[in-house]
Design a protein around this motif. Sequence first.
Motif, short mmCIF file in Angstrom:
data_model
loop_
_atom_site.label_atom_id
_atom_site.label_comp_id
_atom_site.label_asym_id
_atom_site.label_seq_id
_atom_site.Cartn_x
_atom_site.Cartn_y
_atom_site.Cartn_z
N UNK A 1 0.82 -1.21 0.00
CA UNK A 1 0.00 0.00 0.00
C UNK A 1 0.86 1.26 0.00
N UNK A 2 1.95 1.25 0.79
CA UNK A 2 2.84 2.42 0.78
C UNK A 2 3.50 2.57 -0.58
N UNK A 3 3.81 1.45 -1.24
CA UNK A 3 4.40 1.51 -2.58
C UNK A 3 3.45 2.19 -3.55
N UNK A 4 2.17 1.78 -3.56
CA UNK A 4 1.21 2.46 -4.45
C UNK A 4 1.20 3.96 -4.15
N UNK A 5 1.17 4.28 -2.86
CA UNK A 5 1.06 5.68 -2.47
C UNK A 5 2.30 6.48 -2.92
N UNK A 6 3.51 5.99 -2.65
CA UNK A 6 4.70 6.78 -3.00
C UNK A 6 4.87 6.85 -4.52
N UNK A 7 4.57 5.76 -5.22
CA UNK A 7 4.69 5.78 -6.68
C UNK A 7 3.77 6.84 -7.29
N UNK A 8 2.50 6.81 -6.87
CA UNK A 8 1.53 7.77 -7.43
C UNK A 8 1.89 9.20 -7.03
N UNK A 9 2.33 9.36 -5.77
CA UNK A 9 2.63 10.71 -5.29
C UNK A 9 3.84 11.29 -6.01
N UNK A 10 4.83 10.45 -6.31
CA UNK A 10 5.99 10.97 -7.05
C UNK A 10 5.60 11.43 -8.45
N UNK A 11 4.72 10.68 -9.10
CA UNK A 11 4.26 11.11 -10.42
C UNK A 11 3.47 12.42 -10.30
N UNK A 12 2.63 12.49 -9.29
CA UNK A 12 1.89 13.73 -9.05
C UNK A 12 2.85 14.90 -8.83
N UNK A 13 3.89 14.68 -8.04
CA UNK A 13 4.87 15.76 -7.80
C UNK A 13 5.57 16.17 -9.09
N UNK A 14 5.93 15.18 -9.91
CA UNK A 14 6.55 15.49 -11.20
C UNK A 14 5.62 16.38 -12.02
N UNK A 15 4.34 16.04 -12.03
CA UNK A 15 3.36 16.78 -12.83
C UNK A 15 3.19 18.20 -12.30
#
Lengths: 354, 116
Positions: free
Chosen positions: A28-42
């Motif tokens: 669950x933390x993996x899903x969260x950090x992966x998505x959040x990093x893409x969001x931050x990139x955007x």
Amino acid sequence: MAPRACALCQKGKAMVKRPKTGQQICRDCFFYVFETEVHNTITQSNLFKPGDRVAIGASGGKDSTVLAYVMKTLNERYQYGLELFLLSIDEGITGYRDDSLETVKRNQEQYDMPLKILSYDELYGWTMDAIVSQVGRKNNCTFCGVFRRQALDRGAAILNVDHIVTGHNADDIAETVLMNIMRGDIARLGRCTSICTQGEDTIRRSKPFKYAYEKEIVMYAYFKKLDYFSTECIYSPDAYRGHARAFLKDLEAARPSAIIDIIHSGEAFEIKEEIKATQKVQQTCKRCGYMSSNELCKACTLLEGLERGMANSGITDRARKKLEAEGPAPDNLRTIPYFKLASGNPTITVETPS
Amino acid sequence: MSTLNLKIEFGGGLELLFSNQRSYQIALPSLVPKDNSTAEESLAMKEMKALDVDYLIHHMRDHMLQERVELFMEKDTVRPGILVLINDTDWELEGEGDYKLQEGDEVVFISTLHGG
């Protein structure tokens, strides 16, 4: 080995080791950090603004499938206010692209996004199968690459979108940096690490996965059970890229941060003004209106070679001279429809999920 | 000699090297030669170890792989770019090839090298 607790929540069992940081984290933390990093990139690159119409370049492969899923998730979670579309190019490769397009059609329903498929056949009058039967397997990747790039822009114009996003990941970009250095292609070296590129009158293109490792994309697809297609193209793969890729994977095995380090190196190169000055200015192709650095764009040059039965004229200077010696292009030559950026409503209806 | 039952799964196109079959149930001896030799010669002389993932990879190469070994293995382990999960956990957290397999373990091999 005893199970280890997640380094982030301290509760779940660690299931992934992040290549970028070495952190051991739960699903669950993996899903969260992966998505959040893409969001931050955007958000850090200000890629989108509310109301943008964005096409996801979708091949049915792992990267674009995960990209479509994550774009949909983030658009809903953070209210980007984007209208998302799937745009697929059908190169006309029997047994390869026809299967992967079936995956894209399923994605259209799973993600509830309109899909447009544009084929080389309708745009250029040639499928890749037909091209390979004429030119053989040696230079066919050149045709495919040039034709795909222009087809994506044209597909985007048909959909009347502002923006194309592609699934290029950190590994792809690091590979391209290495290839451009090894080829001495300074113009591309300067461009290849930009997250967003825009020609003078073309549609914006960006890579939200610029900092996402391939390993994490594949893990994400696996844990989320996403439906993707994975077969190598049946026509000989790009051998040069294959070497760069194998080399990069060896580096990554020894030091996982190598991928992100190479991207940072690529970003840090500064191109001298006198080298910039030798680069050609962009103009408009006199035959099809697409952006070009010569009178004729690369796609028109390649197409003319195919149509006149001298396919190599778009590849080597010698073959080009031979073609020119035979006189100007005949009037009845097949050409690509004139390119113009759409404004207003889409000129065609897209297939909507049933 | 006792055996362990294992489930092997392939993803990301790796199944193409294994008869295009995505899932296998196999049984391997719980004690295997330490040098990872999978030939059925006399084992009496050999030094043995508990079945681990290293041995499993050699078994897969010698008895299951159909073509192009260089796309699966490099230097006694899986080729860089192939992800391995043991019971859905990244094998890098489980000791990689040294992980001692248990009855009923599920090992997944996913290629990341196929087109995106």
